[in-house]
Design a protein around this motif. Structure first.
Motif: not given
Length: 524
Positions: A81-82, A167, A54, A78, A174, A504, A170-171, A49-51
């Motif tokens: 990455s987060a 983050s 996501s 994350g 997400q 990414c 990532t946020r 669920t990191g860069y």
């Protein structure tokens, strides 16, 4: 022709060396016939669920694959990455143009290949740099806010577009995924990739309600927690599980210098559990011996810490000395590999860390909240006079003051000639809002950099569309990978902020490629 031959020779030697260091593993794939039941079915599965994960998940959605799920073994999203730096390298951008920064894709490519000792895959690197402004805009369109354009070591100009922290990338991604009805699950670890009789990936074996063991050095292979489930994936899977810099045993197999006492910036979940499984399945890996240490972290903090924000800027707008000699010993804006090696050599034994110094004008380039965090944990210190700083760090005063005078002279020369290089280490200098910053105005600030294991350059070999190769260099249908779990993008050494671009871009491409496969399968 000579350069190409040299590159091929180096690559061959590197691959041979890596093969000798890889652990011996018996291949043991899991096949569909061994699955007792499919507990759930999805159009696609993203692992991580990191860069990269996501970006892949959002790309799947934007390309019409709505029945996808993204999973993570950790209780939080994350991964590395987060809480990483959150800066993306991009060339020829509107942000650079507004600040008068002259850059080109050709220069970005040249910097990346130089840092990688030309062991990078040229096609992957060219795609990265050419698409960098597109990815920057894509992130902005998906809610990511960039605050400035800085310069990371090894880059010829300022091209690191900063968000503040990982983050902040990532946020927003997400949130978009969840807003569009996407599924994200924590505490789900992938144990096996499941193949059909044709060798196509059709699903994964997982354990839900997984309890990660946060004991440093714990072997994740010994963790048997969780409930076994089988997930069907009609279109395929995307593995984006990141690197393994926190795996003390595995990383030392790849690079014997990385003893267990060497700290890492990575979160404890950055283990080799997934890459070992992929290798045992006969997935092709490259450049596994290249593991990068990062020299923007503080000697006085564990893990990534808070001082790195100030340290990163101080390399650009300050000077670093060996306190015993009072002299500079490296080009402060060298890439991470060169910088880390220089510091470790100078500080052999760990009892003489370098001192990095910046004045108030330089420190004003650091976000105030980030500066305060670094000072709060004593990673960054403030001194009202230079004599106070010299006394605190026991710096050899007379040669240091002579060095300081020479350094400020170098900055003055650079302000008059943009092509100027300092005669001691060949460093060039960057302005900040049109001003070249010397180390002369109190109060003064200082920190003691200490390299930590940071990024794994090697990993799964893929096509430019993130399709995964097996050991026979055949593409495995339905299998895609992106992010730090892959190799080939960075070669011998990664330039700072190129990783966010890598993750990414190829996360996005993995999602698009799987979507094309899914559409083709549906039409049959």
């Amino acid at each position: 022709m000579v350069k190409n031959d040299r590159r091929s020779a180096l690559k061959t030697l590197a691959c041979c060396s890596a093969a000798l260091m890889l652990p011996s593993m018996a291949f043991g794939k899991m096949f569909e016939k061994d699955v007792p039941r499919w507990d759930e079915s999805f159009d696609a599965i993203v692992v991580g669920t990191g860069y990269a994960g996501s970006a892949a998940m959002l790309s799947l959605f934007r390309n019409g694959v709505k029945g996808a799920i993204m999973i993570d073994k950790m209780p939080y999203l994350g991964g590395n990455s987060a809480y990483s730096g959150g800066s993306l390298a991009a060339s020829e951008t509107p942000d650079q143009a507004r600040e008068g920064i002259k850059d080109s894709h050709a220069l970005h490519y040249q910097d990346t290949m130089k840092s990688g000792h030309n062991l990078n895959d040229p096609a992957l690197v060219k795609l990265m740099v050419d698409q960098s402004p597109v990815i920057l805009q894509w992130l902005k369109d998906n809610g990511v806010k960039f605050i400035n354009v800085g310069r990371s070591g090894g880059h010829s100009v300022r091209r690191s577009h900063a968000t503040g922290v990982g983050s902040y990338i990532t946020r927003p991604l997400q949130k978009k995924i969840l807003d569009e009805g996407g599924k994200i699950r924590n505490r789900v670890i992938m144990d096996e990739i499941i193949y059909n009789a044709k060798g196509e990936v059709v699903g994964i074996k997982v354990r839900e309600k997984y309890q990660f063991n946060f004991e440093r050095g714990f072997d994740e292979n010994e963790n048997k927690s969780g409930q076994v489930k089988y997930y069907r994936a009609y279109g395929g899977i995307i593995v984006a599980t990141g690197g393994w810099a926190a795996d003390l045993k595995f990383r030392q197999k790849m690079d014997p210098k990385l003893r267990p006492d060497v700290l890492t910036t990575n979160h404890l979940g950055a283990t080799a559990y997934t890459i070992e499984k992929l290798m045992s399945d006969g997935v092709k890996v490259v450049d596994m011996q290249y593991i990068q240490s990062m020299h923007v972290t503080s000697q006085d903090e564990g893990s990534f810490g808070y001082g790195y924000r100030w340290i990163t800027k101080a390399y650009v707008y300050g000077m670093m000395v060996n306190p015993k000699t009072g002299l500079r010993f490296m080009n402060e804006i060298a890439d991470r590999k060169v910088g880390s090696d220089a510091i470790l050599k100078m500080n052999e034994g760990g009892k003489n860390p370098p001192v990095l110094i910046m004045d108030i004008d330089g420190t004003k380039t650091v976000d105030l909240a980030q500066l305060q965090r670094g000072m709060m944990v004593d990673a960054v210190k403030q001194f009202e006079t230079m004599d106070e700083l010299i006394d605190y760090y026991h710096i050899n005063k007379k040669p240091f003051l002579e060095q300081l005078k020479r350094y400020n002279g170098f900055v003055d020369a650079a302000a008059k000639d943009p092509n100027y290089r300092d005669p001691e280490f060949g460093r060039n200098f960057s302005d900040y809002k049109g001003k070249f910053i010397k180390v002369e105005k109190p109060p003064f600030f200082a920190a003691r950099p200490g390299p930590k294991v940071h990024h794994c350059m090697g990993g799964v070999k893929t096509t430019i569309d993130c399709e995964v190769y097996n050991d026979k260099l055949q593409i495995i249908p339905g299998f895609y990978a992106a992010g730090e779990v892959t190799g080939g993008r960075h070669g011998y050494n990664r330039l700072g902020s190129n990783a966010v671009l890598d993750c990414c871009l190829f996360g996005q491409r993995a999602g698009a490629a799987l979507a094309r496969r899914y559409d083709k399968l549906r039409s049959i």
